[in-house]
Design an enzyme around this catalytic site. Structure first.
Site, PDB file in Angstrom:
ATOM      1  CB  CYS A  29      44.377  36.100  34.791  1.00 47.36           C
ATOM      2  SG  CYS A  29      45.098  36.120  36.278  1.00 47.36           S
ATOM      3  CB  CYS A  32      47.815  37.645  35.221  1.00 48.31           C
ATOM      4  SG  CYS A  32      47.363  35.982  35.687  1.00 48.31           S
TER       5      CYS A  32
END
Length: 104
Positions: A29, A32
């Site tokens: 991600c 993230c």
């Protein structure tokens, strides 16, 4: 306090006391990865008042499902084990501080 890596088995124990910022994330991600250094800074600045817990949603789907995590990063603020705030997506440090400070 260092950032704690939690699992399905340890999440409840890690978040049961005090104010905790839980980061639901995954290695693939992009946002993230962007928020990770922000969480490190928060830990350095607020670690005495705030515990930060990271949980990989790919490896710990049970906990992600329990908290209704549909998108990542999802950040939960828990106070004594109860969710008091939810934030989805990347946020700058100042926004995260504001999110957490309401509950300290």
């Amino acid at each position: 306090m260092a950032i704690v890596k939690a699992t399905d088995q340890s999440f409840s124990a890690e978040t049961s006391e005090g104010v905790v910022l839980a980061d639901f994330w995954a290695p693939w991600c992009g946002p993230c990865k962007m928020i990770a250094p922000v969480l490190e800074e928060l830990d350095q600045e607020m670690g005495d008042k705030l515990k930060i817990v990271k949980i990989d949603v790919d490896e710990n789907q049970e906990t992600a499902g329990k908290y209704g995590v549909m998108s990542i990063p999802t950040l939960l603020v828990l106070k004594d084990g109860e969710v008091v705030e939810t934030s989805v997506g990347f946020k700058p440090k100042e926004a995260l501080q504001e999110l957490v400070n309401k509950h300290l």
